[in-house]
Design a protein around this motif. Structure first.
Motif, PDB file in Angstrom:
ATOM      1  N   TYR A   1      -3.122 -11.289  -3.466  1.00  0.00           N
ATOM      2  CA  TYR A   1      -2.761 -10.401  -2.356  1.00  0.00           C
ATOM      3  C   TYR A   1      -3.544  -9.101  -2.506  1.00  0.00           C
ATOM      4  N   PRO A   2      -4.676  -8.959  -1.785  1.00  0.00           N
ATOM      5  CA  PRO A   2      -5.473  -7.733  -1.882  1.00  0.00           C
ATOM      6  C   PRO A   2      -4.880  -6.615  -1.041  1.00  0.00           C
ATOM      7  N   ALA A   3      -5.171  -5.385  -1.438  1.00  0.00           N
ATOM      8  CA  ALA A   3      -4.679  -4.200  -0.711  1.00  0.00           C
ATOM      9  C   ALA A   3      -3.179  -4.299  -0.483  1.00  0.00           C
ATOM     10  N   CYS A   4      -2.471  -4.651  -1.541  1.00  0.00           N
ATOM     11  CA  CYS A   4      -1.032  -4.912  -1.435  1.00  0.00           C
ATOM     12  C   CYS A   4      -0.210  -3.653  -1.204  1.00  0.00           C
ATOM     13  N   GLY A   5      -0.753  -2.490  -1.574  1.00  0.00           N
ATOM     14  CA  GLY A   5       0.058  -1.278  -1.493  1.00  0.00           C
ATOM     15  C   GLY A   5       1.265  -1.418  -2.400  1.00  0.00           C
ATOM     16  N   VAL A   6       2.458  -1.160  -1.865  1.00  0.00           N
ATOM     17  CA  VAL A   6       3.694  -1.336  -2.627  1.00  0.00           C
ATOM     18  C   VAL A   6       4.534  -2.460  -2.018  1.00  0.00           C
ATOM     19  N   ASP A   7       3.864  -3.325  -1.265  1.00  0.00           N
ATOM     20  CA  ASP A   7       4.534  -4.387  -0.514  1.00  0.00           C
ATOM     21  C   ASP A   7       4.913  -5.541  -1.442  1.00  0.00           C
TER      22      ASP A   7
ATOM     23  N   SER B   1       7.967 -21.730  -9.850  1.00  0.00           N
ATOM     24  CA  SER B   1       7.174 -20.819 -10.672  1.00  0.00           C
ATOM     25  C   SER B   1       5.928 -20.415  -9.911  1.00  0.00           C
ATOM     26  N   ILE B   2       5.570 -19.129  -9.964  1.00  0.00           N
ATOM     27  CA  ILE B   2       4.381 -18.638  -9.262  1.00  0.00           C
ATOM     28  C   ILE B   2       3.788 -17.456 -10.019  1.00  0.00           C
ATOM     29  N   HIS B   3       2.463 -17.377  -9.980  1.00  0.00           N
ATOM     30  CA  HIS B   3       1.731 -16.265 -10.586  1.00  0.00           C
ATOM     31  C   HIS B   3       1.150 -15.419  -9.449  1.00  0.00           C
ATOM     32  N   LEU B   4       1.641 -14.215  -9.300  1.00  0.00           N
ATOM     33  CA  LEU B   4       1.161 -13.312  -8.267  1.00  0.00           C
ATOM     34  C   LEU B   4       0.089 -12.396  -8.847  1.00  0.00           C
ATOM     35  N   ILE B   5      -1.056 -12.322  -8.179  1.00  0.00           N
ATOM     36  CA  ILE B   5      -2.079 -11.336  -8.527  1.00  0.00           C
ATOM     37  C   ILE B   5      -2.155 -10.355  -7.363  1.00  0.00           C
ATOM     38  N   PHE B   6      -1.621  -9.169  -7.578  1.00  0.00           N
ATOM     39  CA  PHE B   6      -1.655  -8.109  -6.576  1.00  0.00           C
ATOM     40  C   PHE B   6      -2.792  -7.165  -6.906  1.00  0.00           C
ATOM     41  N   ASN B   7      -3.442  -6.671  -5.870  1.00  0.00           N
ATOM     42  CA  ASN B   7      -4.596  -5.786  -6.069  1.00  0.00           C
ATOM     43  C   ASN B   7      -4.529  -4.602  -5.123  1.00  0.00           C
ATOM     44  N   ASP B   8      -4.914  -3.436  -5.626  1.00  0.00           N
ATOM     45  CA  ASP B   8      -5.017  -2.258  -4.780  1.00  0.00           C
ATOM     46  C   ASP B   8      -5.887  -1.217  -5.473  1.00  0.00           C
ATOM     47  N   ILE B   9      -6.435  -0.295  -4.684  1.00  0.00           N
ATOM     48  CA  ILE B   9      -7.243   0.776  -5.277  1.00  0.00           C
ATOM     49  C   ILE B   9      -6.355   1.881  -5.844  1.00  0.00           C
ATOM     50  N   ASP B  10      -5.070   1.867  -5.503  1.00  0.00           N
ATOM     51  CA  ASP B  10      -4.120   2.849  -6.019  1.00  0.00           C
ATOM     52  C   ASP B  10      -3.202   2.198  -7.052  1.00  0.00           C
TER      53      ASP B  10
ATOM     54  N   ASP C   1      15.710 -18.709  -7.620  1.00  0.00           N
ATOM     55  CA  ASP C   1      15.480 -19.686  -8.691  1.00  0.00           C
ATOM     56  C   ASP C   1      14.013 -19.803  -9.089  1.00  0.00           C
ATOM     57  N   CYS C   2      13.175 -18.960  -8.538  1.00  0.00           N
ATOM     58  CA  CYS C   2      11.739 -19.039  -8.801  1.00  0.00           C
ATOM     59  C   CYS C   2      11.317 -17.998  -9.841  1.00  0.00           C
ATOM     60  N   PHE C   3      10.645 -18.460 -10.892  1.00  0.00           N
ATOM     61  CA  PHE C   3      10.121 -17.557 -11.908  1.00  0.00           C
ATOM     62  C   PHE C   3       8.814 -16.949 -11.415  1.00  0.00           C
ATOM     63  N   VAL C   4       8.743 -15.634 -11.402  1.00  0.00           N
ATOM     64  CA  VAL C   4       7.586 -14.914 -10.867  1.00  0.00           C
ATOM     65  C   VAL C   4       6.905 -14.142 -11.989  1.00  0.00           C
ATOM     66  N   LYS C   5       5.604 -14.346 -12.113  1.00  0.00           N
ATOM     67  CA  LYS C   5       4.791 -13.571 -13.048  1.00  0.00           C
ATOM     68  C   LYS C   5       3.840 -12.720 -12.215  1.00  0.00           C
ATOM     69  N   LEU C   6       4.023 -11.424 -12.286  1.00  0.00           N
ATOM     70  CA  LEU C   6       3.251 -10.493 -11.464  1.00  0.00           C
ATOM     71  C   LEU C   6       2.183  -9.789 -12.297  1.00  0.00           C
ATOM     72  N   GLU C   7       0.941  -9.915 -11.852  1.00  0.00           N
ATOM     73  CA  GLU C   7      -0.196  -9.234 -12.481  1.00  0.00           C
ATOM     74  C   GLU C   7      -0.796  -8.282 -11.454  1.00  0.00           C
ATOM     75  N   PHE C   8      -0.937  -7.033 -11.826  1.00  0.00           N
ATOM     76  CA  PHE C   8      -1.486  -6.033 -10.906  1.00  0.00           C
ATOM     77  C   PHE C   8      -2.886  -5.655 -11.364  1.00  0.00           C
ATOM     78  N   ILE C   9      -3.866  -5.830 -10.477  1.00  0.00           N
ATOM     79  CA  ILE C   9      -5.256  -5.488 -10.785  1.00  0.00           C
ATOM     80  C   ILE C   9      -5.645  -4.249  -9.980  1.00  0.00           C
ATOM     81  N   LEU C  10      -5.968  -3.195 -10.686  1.00  0.00           N
ATOM     82  CA  LEU C  10      -6.406  -1.956 -10.050  1.00  0.00           C
ATOM     83  C   LEU C  10      -7.905  -2.028  -9.806  1.00  0.00           C
TER      84      LEU C  10
END
Length: 206
Positions: free
Chosen positions: A58-64, A81-90, A120-129
């Motif tokens: 999810y690019p340009a995710c902001g705080v969403d 189970s899901i691996h989220l890769i969130f990205n933003d310049i902030d 019931d879903c395991f979420v792994k969140l990775e934030f890439i600046l």
């Protein structure tokens, strides 16, 4: 006209993983923009997945964070189970963790990733600046884009780069663009998109 949502970050101490929580309805209401709940109500379709633990970019995710979690829950109801890769310049991860804590979600942190349960879903969140137009893109099984049309129009190569990084049989979800690409299109309400051009499709394996 959206409601005014004030986002702020505070120091949040991880409380560990737990499925045993109740979402705070008043806090959820605070963090939703006007129209988001109506858009989610139009999400009446489910999508197939070729992997058991997909990677979503999810690019340009902001705080969403809340909208995509509700969206994922609706379109992938069997997902565990899901691996989220969130990205933003902030550097918005602190605000995202504050939102999770405020609505009642307990999380843990390990090796730069924030983990929690969404129902019931395991979420792994990775934030890439970083700048999505210049950074090396990851490979992913799900692409999720929202309110990014004006920014990506400045780089005509961007959508090609995304399509190339989307794994075969991967799912593309965007509220604009991607008209030139070979996708197995899923018919959805265009009103899910603020632009009236919702795009949902599966990338065919070669």
């Amino acid at each position: 006209m959206g409601n005014l949502v004030i986002y702020s970050s505070r120091k949040v101490i991880p409380k560990g993983l737990s499925k045993d929580y109740l979402l705070d309805p008043e806090k959820l209401e605070e963090y939703f923009f006007d129209g988001d709940k109506e858009k989610l109500a139009l999400v009446d379709f489910t999508l197939p997945l070729s992997v058991s633990e997909p990677v979503l970019f999810y690019p340009a995710c902001g705080v969403d964070i809340l909208y995509p979690l509700f969206f994922i829950e609706k379109v992938f109801p069997s997902l565990r189970s899901i691996h989220l890769i969130f990205n933003d310049i902030d550097p918005n991860l602190g605000v995202i963790k504050t939102i999770l804590d405020d609505v009642g979600i307990s999380f843990s942190e390990h090796q730069g990733k924030t983990s929690f349960y969404w129902k019931d879903c395991f979420v792994k969140l990775e934030f890439i600046l970083g700048n999505v137009f210049t950074m090396e893109l990851p490979h992913f099984d799900i692409y999720f884009e929202r309110a990014f049309r004006i920014m990506k129009e400045q780089d005509l190569r961007y959508e090609w780069g995304i399509y190339e990084r989307l794994n075969p049989n991967g799912i593309l979800i965007s509220d604009s663009g991607f008209e030139r690409f070979y996708l197995e299109r899923i018919k959805v309400s265009p009103d899910i998109s603020s632009y009236g051009e919702m795009v949902v499709g599966k990338k065919k394996a070669k």
